[in-house]
Scaffold this motif. Structure first.
Motif, PDB file in Angstrom:
ATOM      1  N   GLY A  96      22.105   6.725  49.244  1.00 51.81           N
ATOM      2  CA  GLY A  96      21.196   7.559  48.477  1.00 51.81           C
ATOM      3  C   GLY A  96      21.462   7.523  46.988  1.00 51.81           C
ATOM      4  N   CYS A  97      22.638   7.023  46.593  1.00 50.60           N
ATOM      5  CA  CYS A  97      22.953   6.891  45.171  1.00 50.60           C
ATOM      6  C   CYS A  97      22.385   5.577  44.636  1.00 50.60           C
ATOM      7  CB  CYS A  97      24.467   6.910  44.944  1.00 50.60           C
ATOM      8  SG  CYS A  97      25.245   8.497  45.332  1.00 50.60           S
ATOM      9  N   MET A  98      21.849   5.622  43.448  1.00 48.72           N
ATOM     10  CA  MET A  98      21.299   4.423  42.846  1.00 48.72           C
ATOM     11  C   MET A  98      22.381   3.351  42.719  1.00 48.72           C
ATOM     12  SD  MET A  98      19.286   4.038  39.200  1.00 48.72           S
ATOM     13  CE  MET A  98      18.084   5.261  39.719  1.00 48.72           C
ATOM     14  N   ASP A  99      22.054   2.133  43.093  1.00 46.75           N
ATOM     15  CA  ASP A  99      22.910   0.947  43.000  1.00 46.75           C
ATOM     16  C   ASP A  99      23.996   0.879  44.073  1.00 46.75           C
ATOM     17  OD1 ASP A  99      21.526   0.062  40.751  1.00 46.75           O
ATOM     18  OD2 ASP A  99      22.843   1.155  39.386  1.00 46.75           O
ATOM     19  N   CYS A 100      24.095   1.884  44.940  1.00 44.20           N
ATOM     20  CA  CYS A 100      25.099   1.802  46.008  1.00 44.20           C
ATOM     21  C   CYS A 100      24.499   1.050  47.197  1.00 44.20           C
ATOM     22  CB  CYS A 100      25.545   3.186  46.452  1.00 44.20           C
ATOM     23  SG  CYS A 100      26.846   3.125  47.733  1.00 44.20           S
ATOM     24  N   PRO A 101      25.096  -0.057  47.629  1.00 43.40           N
ATOM     25  CA  PRO A 101      24.498  -0.882  48.672  1.00 43.40           C
ATOM     26  C   PRO A 101      24.938  -0.507  50.090  1.00 43.40           C
ATOM     27  CG  PRO A 101      26.383  -2.025  47.756  1.00 43.40           C
ATOM     28  CD  PRO A 101      26.287  -0.703  47.038  1.00 43.40           C
ATOM     29  N   LEU A 102      25.772   0.492  50.251  1.00 41.27           N
ATOM     30  CA  LEU A 102      26.402   0.756  51.543  1.00 41.27           C
ATOM     31  C   LEU A 102      25.499   1.545  52.485  1.00 41.27           C
ATOM     32  CD1 LEU A 102      30.055   1.619  50.453  1.00 41.27           C
ATOM     33  CD2 LEU A 102      29.099  -0.582  51.154  1.00 41.27           C
TER      34      LEU A 102
ATOM     35  N   CYS B  42      32.300   7.679  46.472  1.00 38.26           N
ATOM     36  CA  CYS B  42      31.297   6.687  46.061  1.00 38.26           C
ATOM     37  C   CYS B  42      31.344   6.479  44.549  1.00 38.26           C
ATOM     38  CB  CYS B  42      29.895   7.138  46.463  1.00 38.26           C
ATOM     39  SG  CYS B  42      28.600   5.971  45.934  1.00 38.26           S
ATOM     40  N   PRO B  43      31.549   5.250  44.078  1.00 36.77           N
ATOM     41  CA  PRO B  43      31.630   5.004  42.631  1.00 36.77           C
ATOM     42  C   PRO B  43      30.286   5.154  41.922  1.00 36.77           C
ATOM     43  CG  PRO B  43      31.691   2.927  43.831  1.00 36.77           C
ATOM     44  CD  PRO B  43      31.767   4.019  44.865  1.00 36.77           C
ATOM     45  N   HIS B  44      29.195   5.232  42.709  1.00 33.65           N
ATOM     46  CA  HIS B  44      27.868   5.333  42.101  1.00 33.65           C
ATOM     47  C   HIS B  44      27.329   6.757  42.126  1.00 33.65           C
ATOM     48  CE1 HIS B  44      27.511   0.938  41.888  1.00 33.65           C
ATOM     49  NE2 HIS B  44      28.032   0.915  43.093  1.00 33.65           N
ATOM     50  N   ARG B  45      28.108   7.711  42.598  1.00 34.71           N
ATOM     51  CA  ARG B  45      27.630   9.092  42.637  1.00 34.71           C
ATOM     52  C   ARG B  45      27.624   9.687  41.228  1.00 34.71           C
ATOM     53  NH1 ARG B  45      33.053   9.354  43.525  1.00 34.71           N
ATOM     54  NH2 ARG B  45      34.198  11.173  42.753  1.00 34.71           N
ATOM     55  N   ASN B  46      26.720  10.608  40.994  1.00 36.69           N
ATOM     56  CA  ASN B  46      26.643  11.274  39.696  1.00 36.69           C
ATOM     57  C   ASN B  46      27.691  12.377  39.604  1.00 36.69           C
ATOM     58  OD1 ASN B  46      24.518   9.743  38.699  1.00 36.69           O
ATOM     59  ND2 ASN B  46      22.950  11.132  39.464  1.00 36.69           N
TER      60      ASN B  46
ATOM     61  N   ILE C 187      27.119  11.272  34.351  1.00 36.82           N
ATOM     62  CA  ILE C 187      27.251   9.823  34.443  1.00 36.82           C
ATOM     63  C   ILE C 187      27.740   9.480  35.843  1.00 36.82           C
ATOM     64  CG2 ILE C 187      27.680   9.392  31.994  1.00 36.82           C
ATOM     65  CD1 ILE C 187      30.620   9.450  32.509  1.00 36.82           C
ATOM     66  N   THR C 188      27.787   8.193  36.179  1.00 35.12           N
ATOM     67  CA  THR C 188      28.286   7.787  37.485  1.00 35.12           C
ATOM     68  C   THR C 188      29.809   7.820  37.493  1.00 35.12           C
ATOM     69  OG1 THR C 188      28.210   5.460  36.834  1.00 35.12           O
ATOM     70  CG2 THR C 188      26.289   6.347  37.985  1.00 35.12           C
ATOM     71  N   SER C 189      30.364   7.947  38.676  1.00 38.54           N
ATOM     72  CA  SER C 189      31.810   8.102  38.802  1.00 38.54           C
ATOM     73  C   SER C 189      32.584   6.931  38.215  1.00 38.54           C
ATOM     74  CB  SER C 189      32.172   8.261  40.286  1.00 38.54           C
ATOM     75  OG  SER C 189      33.566   8.365  40.458  1.00 38.54           O
ATOM     76  N   HIS C 190      32.096   5.701  38.412  1.00 40.16           N
ATOM     77  CA  HIS C 190      32.853   4.547  37.919  1.00 40.16           C
ATOM     78  C   HIS C 190      32.805   4.426  36.393  1.00 40.16           C
ATOM     79  CE1 HIS C 190      29.534   1.777  36.851  1.00 40.16           C
ATOM     80  NE2 HIS C 190      28.870   2.391  37.807  1.00 40.16           N
ATOM     81  N   GLU C 191      31.938   5.200  35.731  1.00 37.76           N
ATOM     82  CA  GLU C 191      31.863   5.180  34.270  1.00 37.76           C
ATOM     83  C   GLU C 191      32.823   6.181  33.622  1.00 37.76           C
ATOM     84  OE1 GLU C 191      27.309   3.984  33.176  1.00 37.76           O
ATOM     85  OE2 GLU C 191      27.616   5.961  34.064  1.00 37.76           O
ATOM     86  N   ILE C 192      33.393   7.077  34.417  1.00 38.12           N
ATOM     87  CA  ILE C 192      34.238   8.136  33.869  1.00 38.12           C
ATOM     88  C   ILE C 192      35.443   7.601  33.098  1.00 38.12           C
ATOM     89  CG2 ILE C 192      35.916   9.901  34.583  1.00 38.12           C
ATOM     90  CD1 ILE C 192      33.256  11.085  34.310  1.00 38.12           C
ATOM     91  N   PRO C 193      36.235   6.628  33.627  1.00 39.70           N
ATOM     92  CA  PRO C 193      37.413   6.164  32.871  1.00 39.70           C
ATOM     93  C   PRO C 193      37.070   5.655  31.473  1.00 39.70           C
ATOM     94  CG  PRO C 193      37.530   5.397  35.142  1.00 39.70           C
ATOM     95  CD  PRO C 193      36.168   5.988  34.969  1.00 39.70           C
ATOM     96  N   GLY C 194      36.009   4.856  31.360  1.00 44.02           N
ATOM     97  CA  GLY C 194      35.619   4.350  30.056  1.00 44.02           C
ATOM     98  C   GLY C 194      35.094   5.456  29.157  1.00 44.02           C
ATOM     99  N   HIS C 195      34.366   6.415  29.746  1.00 41.55           N
ATOM    100  CA  HIS C 195      33.819   7.518  28.953  1.00 41.55           C
ATOM    101  C   HIS C 195      34.928   8.391  28.376  1.00 41.55           C
ATOM    102  CE1 HIS C 195      31.412  10.987  27.780  1.00 41.55           C
ATOM    103  NE2 HIS C 195      32.211  11.744  28.512  1.00 41.55           N
ATOM    104  N   LEU C 196      35.973   8.634  29.147  1.00 38.61           N
ATOM    105  CA  LEU C 196      37.053   9.501  28.679  1.00 38.61           C
ATOM    106  C   LEU C 196      37.775   8.920  27.470  1.00 38.61           C
ATOM    107  CD1 LEU C 196      38.596  10.773  32.033  1.00 38.61           C
ATOM    108  CD2 LEU C 196      37.101  11.996  30.445  1.00 38.61           C
ATOM    109  N   LEU C 197      37.696   7.607  27.283  1.00 35.70           N
ATOM    110  CA  LEU C 197      38.335   6.995  26.111  1.00 35.70           C
ATOM    111  C   LEU C 197      37.542   7.271  24.836  1.00 35.70           C
ATOM    112  CD1 LEU C 197      39.283   3.502  27.612  1.00 35.70           C
ATOM    113  CD2 LEU C 197      40.782   5.481  27.264  1.00 35.70           C
TER     114      LEU C 197
END
Length: 221
Positions: free
Chosen positions: A68-74, A88-92, A102-112
């Motif tokens: 149900g998350c955008m871009d998640c293929p599972l 899920c790395p694509h969850r908001n 933002i999506t979960s996988h974007e958090i590390p870069g955003h925190l910088l």
């Protein structure tokens, strides 16, 4: 004889159709056929009436669904949705500091780069929002190197802000020498400008005289 035979058959059919009261009491009502178990290959244990089959499918934990998350293929069983959404790395998700979504996988870069993230000064123990970093450094950080008040006169020392007053007090002789040298230099420059001005005035006077002579000749003609 044919009439007797027909009557005899009718009596026999009537006897065959009759059901004893005891036998009628033992007859069970006919039930609806059971629905085929959904997702039987995945192990769903549900059984029920056919009319409930579609309703069960809408909530069956063994039915395969997508994330149900955008871009998640599972795809996975519905009963695993909660477990998957936790990782899920694509969850908001919302940034804990600035609340941007933002999506979960974007958090590390955003925190910088997050402007509302709390950071520690590279030079002192002070902590502040990242967006206030340069305000702190240029305005109040005691460890930040600042220019000497006599930098325009030639002092190249850049002490930490907390040592600036000490530097000025301890370098009075050196600063006085710089001020003296600067004054001497300025006096020399003033003299040079005065000499240039005198020369320009002389040239201007000569031009005015020449102009006057040429004008007089023109009038004579």
């Amino acid at each position: 004889s044919s009439r007797a035979t027909a009557a005899s058959k009718k009596r026999r059919r009537g006897k065959a159709a009759a059901v004893p009261e005891e036998a009628a009491a033992e007859v069970e009502p006919v039930e609806e056929p059971a629905a085929p178990p959904p997702a039987e290959d995945l192990g769903c244990p549900w059984t029920g009436e056919l009319c409930e089959y579609d309703r069960h499918l809408a909530t069956c934990g063994f039915v395969e669904v997508d994330c149900g998350c955008m871009d998640c293929p599972l795809n996975f069983q519905r009963r695993a949705v909660v477990q998957h959404m936790a990782v899920c790395p694509h969850r908001n998700v919302n940034c804990a500091d600035c609340n941007i979504t933002i999506t979960s996988h974007e958090i590390p870069g955003h925190l910088l780069l997050c402007p509302k993230a709390t950071v520690t000064c590279d030079l002192c123990p002070a902590r502040f929002f990242r967006c206030a970093q340069w305000t702190h450094m240029l305005g109040v950080c005691p460890k930040y190197a600042v220019s000497c008040p006599y930098a325009a006169q030639g002092c190249t020392t850049m002490p930490p802000r907390e040592d600036l007053r000490k530097h000025v007090e301890e370098s009075q002789v050196e600063h006085a020498g710089l001020m003296s040298a600067c004054a001497t230099h300025l006096t020399r420059k003033v003299a040079e400008l005065q000499n240039k001005n005198t020369d320009l005035e002389a040239k201007n006077a000569a031009l005015e005289m020449l102009y006057g002579e040429l004008s007089a000749r023109g009038v004579e003609r």
